[in-house]
Design a protein around this motif. Structure first.
Motif, PDB file in Angstrom:
ATOM      1  N   LEU A 200      32.328  20.244  44.531  1.00  0.00           N
ATOM      2  CA  LEU A 200      32.845  21.354  43.726  1.00  0.00           C
ATOM      3  C   LEU A 200      34.200  21.812  44.249  1.00  0.00           C
ATOM      4  N   TYR A 201      34.352  21.761  45.566  1.00  0.00           N
ATOM      5  CA  TYR A 201      35.635  22.170  46.148  1.00  0.00           C
ATOM      6  C   TYR A 201      36.757  21.247  45.673  1.00  0.00           C
ATOM      7  N   THR A 202      36.486  19.948  45.638  1.00  0.00           N
ATOM      8  CA  THR A 202      37.498  19.015  45.152  1.00  0.00           C
ATOM      9  C   THR A 202      37.849  19.294  43.701  1.00  0.00           C
ATOM     10  N   ARG A 203      36.839  19.594  42.894  1.00  0.00           N
ATOM     11  CA  ARG A 203      37.066  19.807  41.465  1.00  0.00           C
ATOM     12  C   ARG A 203      37.718  21.156  41.164  1.00  0.00           C
ATOM     13  N   LEU A 204      37.275  22.215  41.856  1.00  0.00           N
ATOM     14  CA  LEU A 204      37.667  23.566  41.472  1.00  0.00           C
ATOM     15  C   LEU A 204      38.621  24.234  42.445  1.00  0.00           C
ATOM     16  N   GLY A 205      38.754  23.713  43.648  1.00  0.00           N
ATOM     17  CA  GLY A 205      39.645  24.327  44.618  1.00  0.00           C
ATOM     18  C   GLY A 205      38.987  25.487  45.357  1.00  0.00           C
ATOM     19  N   ASP A 206      39.814  26.341  45.926  1.00  0.00           N
ATOM     20  CA  ASP A 206      39.323  27.421  46.783  1.00  0.00           C
ATOM     21  C   ASP A 206      38.906  28.628  45.943  1.00  0.00           C
ATOM     22  N   TRP A 207      37.975  28.405  45.008  1.00  0.00           N
ATOM     23  CA  TRP A 207      37.541  29.480  44.125  1.00  0.00           C
ATOM     24  C   TRP A 207      36.713  30.524  44.873  1.00  0.00           C
ATOM     25  N   VAL A 208      36.059  30.129  45.955  1.00  0.00           N
ATOM     26  CA  VAL A 208      35.271  31.103  46.724  1.00  0.00           C
ATOM     27  C   VAL A 208      36.205  32.149  47.343  1.00  0.00           C
ATOM     28  N   GLY A 209      37.326  31.682  47.920  1.00  0.00           N
ATOM     29  CA  GLY A 209      38.276  32.620  48.502  1.00  0.00           C
ATOM     30  C   GLY A 209      38.886  33.539  47.460  1.00  0.00           C
ATOM     31  N   LEU A 210      39.244  32.980  46.292  1.00  0.00           N
ATOM     32  CA  LEU A 210      39.816  33.792  45.217  1.00  0.00           C
ATOM     33  C   LEU A 210      38.802  34.802  44.702  1.00  0.00           C
ATOM     34  N   LEU A 211      37.554  34.361  44.529  1.00  0.00           N
ATOM     35  CA  LEU A 211      36.509  35.266  44.058  1.00  0.00           C
ATOM     36  C   LEU A 211      36.271  36.386  45.069  1.00  0.00           C
ATOM     37  N   SER A 212      36.297  36.067  46.358  1.00  0.00           N
ATOM     38  CA  SER A 212      36.117  37.087  47.389  1.00  0.00           C
ATOM     39  C   SER A 212      37.252  38.103  47.358  1.00  0.00           C
ATOM     40  N   LEU A 213      38.479  37.626  47.142  1.00  0.00           N
ATOM     41  CA  LEU A 213      39.623  38.525  47.081  1.00  0.00           C
ATOM     42  C   LEU A 213      39.513  39.463  45.879  1.00  0.00           C
ATOM     43  N   VAL A 214      39.183  38.894  44.709  1.00  0.00           N
ATOM     44  CA  VAL A 214      39.036  39.716  43.511  1.00  0.00           C
ATOM     45  C   VAL A 214      37.913  40.725  43.679  1.00  0.00           C
ATOM     46  N   GLY A 215      36.786  40.276  44.256  1.00  0.00           N
ATOM     47  CA  GLY A 215      35.657  41.178  44.480  1.00  0.00           C
ATOM     48  C   GLY A 215      36.013  42.315  45.420  1.00  0.00           C
ATOM     49  N   SER A 216      36.787  42.008  46.475  1.00  0.00           N
ATOM     50  CA  SER A 216      37.185  43.050  47.426  1.00  0.00           C
ATOM     51  C   SER A 216      38.075  44.088  46.759  1.00  0.00           C
ATOM     52  N   VAL A 217      39.016  43.627  45.921  1.00  0.00           N
ATOM     53  CA  VAL A 217      39.896  44.557  45.216  1.00  0.00           C
ATOM     54  C   VAL A 217      39.087  45.450  44.280  1.00  0.00           C
ATOM     55  N   MET A 218      38.108  44.869  43.603  1.00  0.00           N
ATOM     56  CA  MET A 218      37.278  45.643  42.682  1.00  0.00           C
ATOM     57  C   MET A 218      36.469  46.699  43.431  1.00  0.00           C
ATOM     58  N   VAL A 219      35.901  46.321  44.572  1.00  0.00           N
ATOM     59  CA  VAL A 219      35.108  47.271  45.368  1.00  0.00           C
ATOM     60  C   VAL A 219      35.992  48.407  45.877  1.00  0.00           C
ATOM     61  N   LEU A 220      37.194  48.084  46.369  1.00  0.00           N
ATOM     62  CA  LEU A 220      38.104  49.118  46.847  1.00  0.00           C
ATOM     63  C   LEU A 220      38.536  50.036  45.703  1.00  0.00           C
ATOM     64  N   GLY A 221      38.803  49.428  44.537  1.00  0.00           N
ATOM     65  CA  GLY A 221      39.174  50.234  43.385  1.00  0.00           C
ATOM     66  C   GLY A 221      38.056  51.162  42.951  1.00  0.00           C
ATOM     67  N   PHE A 222      36.822  50.673  42.939  1.00  0.00           N
ATOM     68  CA  PHE A 222      35.686  51.502  42.578  1.00  0.00           C
ATOM     69  C   PHE A 222      35.506  52.646  43.588  1.00  0.00           C
ATOM     70  N   ALA A 223      35.668  52.326  44.894  1.00  0.00           N
ATOM     71  CA  ALA A 223      35.512  53.364  45.923  1.00  0.00           C
ATOM     72  C   ALA A 223      36.588  54.435  45.784  1.00  0.00           C
ATOM     73  N   TRP A 224      37.826  54.006  45.471  1.00  0.00           N
ATOM     74  CA  TRP A 224      38.900  54.981  45.280  1.00  0.00           C
ATOM     75  C   TRP A 224      38.619  55.857  44.063  1.00  0.00           C
ATOM     76  N   TRP A 225      38.186  55.239  42.971  1.00  0.00           N
ATOM     77  CA  TRP A 225      37.886  56.004  41.736  1.00  0.00           C
ATOM     78  C   TRP A 225      36.723  56.953  41.962  1.00  0.00           C
ATOM     79  N   HIS A 226      35.704  56.501  42.671  1.00  0.00           N
ATOM     80  CA  HIS A 226      34.541  57.345  42.922  1.00  0.00           C
ATOM     81  C   HIS A 226      34.925  58.536  43.807  1.00  0.00           C
ATOM     82  N   ARG A 227      35.819  58.302  44.741  1.00  0.00           N
ATOM     83  CA  ARG A 227      36.249  59.386  45.631  1.00  0.00           C
ATOM     84  C   ARG A 227      37.015  60.433  44.838  1.00  0.00           C
TER      85      ARG A 227
END
Length: 228
Positions: A200-227
């Motif tokens: 899957l890595y050969t076919r799709l690339g570093d999608w796990v790292g990209l997904l982790s980055l997007v997820g982290s931004v979303m969590v930080l954004g939600f925490a900021w909005w909730h605050r």
């Protein structure tokens, strides 16, 4: 030419392809600085000719020693400050046992180059390197360790030749075998274990790292909005 002749004669005498590292050079004008030079890899086929295969020009250059970033290195002349030209991402070499891509020196640390070779149809990889810079430090051991991840990511076998060691093979599960010690002159003959799996890595690339980055931004954004 005086260097090419004995290498070609060696390949022709043993009817065996020979991959070598060296410098490639092209002059495009009459001036003293009107040229390009590359850290390169050449493949001599079993007839002793290298005309039928591409020359690989190293793409990821070591900062300062191979190329000074951000400026034209020919503007000044300082010892150990290199002026190599950045090569394009390479094509595959072809030999009787299959197709392979070349990683020069620390290009084994860049996962996208190995992945690109595998996606292009490489059956195995070859890493050639000058590790004499590192002496008896931990760096040669760290350097070969990069290949463990490259092999696992793409389930591909890798052969490594280092002028002062550590040389050896890496199988598709990341296991290093037939490794040589440092500063020991030795020829290693053995099977290169590889596979035809495309991960899957050969076919799709570093999608796990990209997904982790997007997820982290979303969590930080939600925490900021909730605050708020």
């Amino acid at each position: 030419p005086q260097v090419e002749r004995p290498i070609g004669a060696l390949a022709r005498a043993y009817r065996t392809p020979v991959l070598v590292g060296g410098l490639d050079y092209h002059r495009y004008g009459p001036g003293p600085n009107d040229y390009d030079s590359w850290n390169a890899a050449f493949l001599f086929d079993s007839t002793g000719s290298r005309a039928g295969e591409p020359v690989y020009h190293k793409h990821y250059l070591v900062p300062i020693t191979e190329r000074v970033p951000f400026v034209n290195p020919r503007w000044f002349n300082i010892k150990f400050c290199g002026g190599f030209t950045v090569g394009t991402l390479g094509d595959l070499f072809h030999v009787g046992m299959g197709r392979f891509g070349v990683l020069i020196c620390y290009e084994d640390a860049f996962e996208n180059l190995s992945r690109r070779y595998r996606a292009m149809g490489a059956d195995f990889l070859v890493n050639i390197t000058n590790d004499a810079w590192f002496g008896e430090t931990s760096a040669p051991r760290q350097h070969i360790a990069h290949l463990v991840m490259r092999a696992i990511e793409n389930r591909i076998g890798i052969a490594r030749a280092a002028n002062t060691g550590i040389s050896g093979f890496v199988d598709p599960l990341g296991r290093i075998y037939d490794r040589t010690p440092l500063d020991v002159q030795r020829a290693v003959v053995g099977p290169l274990v590889t596979s035809d799996a495309h991960t899957l890595y050969t076919r799709l690339g570093d999608w796990v790292g990209l997904l982790s980055l997007v997820g982290s931004v979303m969590v930080l954004g939600f925490a900021w909005w909730h605050r708020r």
